[in-house]
Design a protein around this motif. Structure first.
Motif: not given
Ligand SMILES: C[S@@+](CC[C@H](N)C(=O)[O-])C[C@H]1O[C@@H](n2cnc3c(N)ncnc32)[C@H](O)[C@@H]1O
Length: 326
Positions: A173-199
């Motif tokens: 849904a987010a393509r085109p993706i060209s940067r590592t930061g962009e991809l990391a944000d897409i994955v975090r948003k899809a899975l849920g992310h909060h500060a303090g997560m171990k991994k």
């Protein structure tokens, strides 16, 4: 000539003493370091007096970086800009048919991880590249062209991502993706992310893409089979891996080749009239993990496992190594 890449943080070799103990390099011997990196293992093998080391790395930066070391070795170190699955052919081209030791330290080096322009890491933003050899399809090429099912399969199999379909859907849904930061944000948003997560939830996706782009599991299988074909009687094999997918391959290979797996294993050739072929390896030690002191000094050692074995006199089993000649 292009200058050698600068090293932001030199790679600290993992389980170095244990690898060298297992390899036991001796004067007059010929060794292969299949994963030269920053040369930590190669230097130690040479320091133990091995007559020759053939050091492979598919990353042209690592090879360029190694030239300074090679220049001080009086011809004892040969750098080979090749994938280690092709080591048998590359050595044959150099008139070497057999060796006394083979070592593989699987994965990426700190140099590769730390240089954001290589695109391996989401700690710093960079182009979504991830190609160790700087050739072929990049991670961006893959995520922007593969269909959703193909992406999900890669994330599931190589990243063991339990929500692979959800992540794949978000990527498409987010393509085109060209940067590592962009991809990391897409994955975090899809899975849920909060500060303090171990991994960071993006870790599994990045691992999966890197393994896929560099065909790392097939490389490992090819490297093991090539080592079986190259090692002299009594020759030593030492393999360091960093996650369970890789370790499983090494474990199964060594178990089957040392006769500890029942027939029917995919590593066993079809039973001949003579029965199961004779074992080609015997284990030299139990799997080794880093001790407290190393873990404190080098957190990267946390997930490392060393497996080592000694070559017997039995002929190599047919199999994957032939593929390495293709
Ligand atoms: C973990 S580092 C090795 C570090 C090295 N043992 C040291 O002490 O500096 C892995 C290196 O292997 C290389 N590599 C990974 N897979 C490879 C393959 N299939 N063929 C050749 N080199 C490979 C990477 O480019 C990287 O430089």
């Amino acid at each position: 000539m292009t200058p050698a890449p600068s090293l932001s943080a030199p790679h600290v070799p993992v389980l170095l003493d244990e690898v060298i103990d297992a390899l036991a390099p001796a004067p007059g011997e010929t060794h292969v370091d299949g994963t030269f990196g920053a040369g930590g293992y190669t230097k130690a093998i040479l320091d133990k007096g091995a007559a020759r080391v053939f050091a492979f790395d598919r990353d042209p930066d690592a090879i360029r970086y190694g030239e300074a070391l090679a220049a001080t070795c009086g011809g004892r170190l040969t750098l080979v800009p090749e994938r280690f699955s092709r080591m048998r052919q590359a050595l044959a081209d150099r008139d070497v048919e057999a060796v006394d030791g083979v070592t593989l330290d699987i994965g990426v080096s700190s140099m590769q991880l730390d240089q954001s322009e290589r695109g391996f890491s989401f700690q710093g933003d960079g182009p979504l590249d991830m190609r160790m050899g700087k050739d072929g399809q990049s991670a961006a090429d893959f995520v922007n062209s593969a269909d959703e099912v193909e992406i999900a399969d890669v994330l599931f199999h190589y990243g063991e991502e339990p929500k692979s379909r959800r992540v794949a859907r978000a990527i498409v849904a987010a393509r085109p993706i060209s940067r590592t930061g962009e991809l990391a944000d897409i994955v975090r948003k899809a899975l849920g992310h909060h500060a303090g997560m171990k991994k960071d939830p993006a870790t599994r996706t990045f691992q999966a893409l890197r393994i896929h782009i560099n065909d790392e599991l097939s490389e490992l299988e090819g490297g093991l089979a090539a080592a079986e074909q190259l090692l002299n009687e009594g020759g030593r094999l030492a393999v360091v891996t960093f996650h369970s997918l890789e370790d499983r391959i090494v474990k199964r290979f060594l178990k089957s080749r040392s006769g500890a797996l029942p027939s029917g294993s995919r590593h066993l050739p079809a039973a001949s009239t003579d029965g199961v072929p004779a074992p080609t390896f015997e284990a030299v030690a139990k799997p080794v993990r880093a001790g407290e002191a190393e873990l404190k000094a080098n957190p990267r050692a946390r997930s490392a496992t060393l497996r080592a074995a000694r070559r017997t006199t039995a002929p190599a089993w047919a199999g994957k190594a032939e593929g390495a000649f293709a």
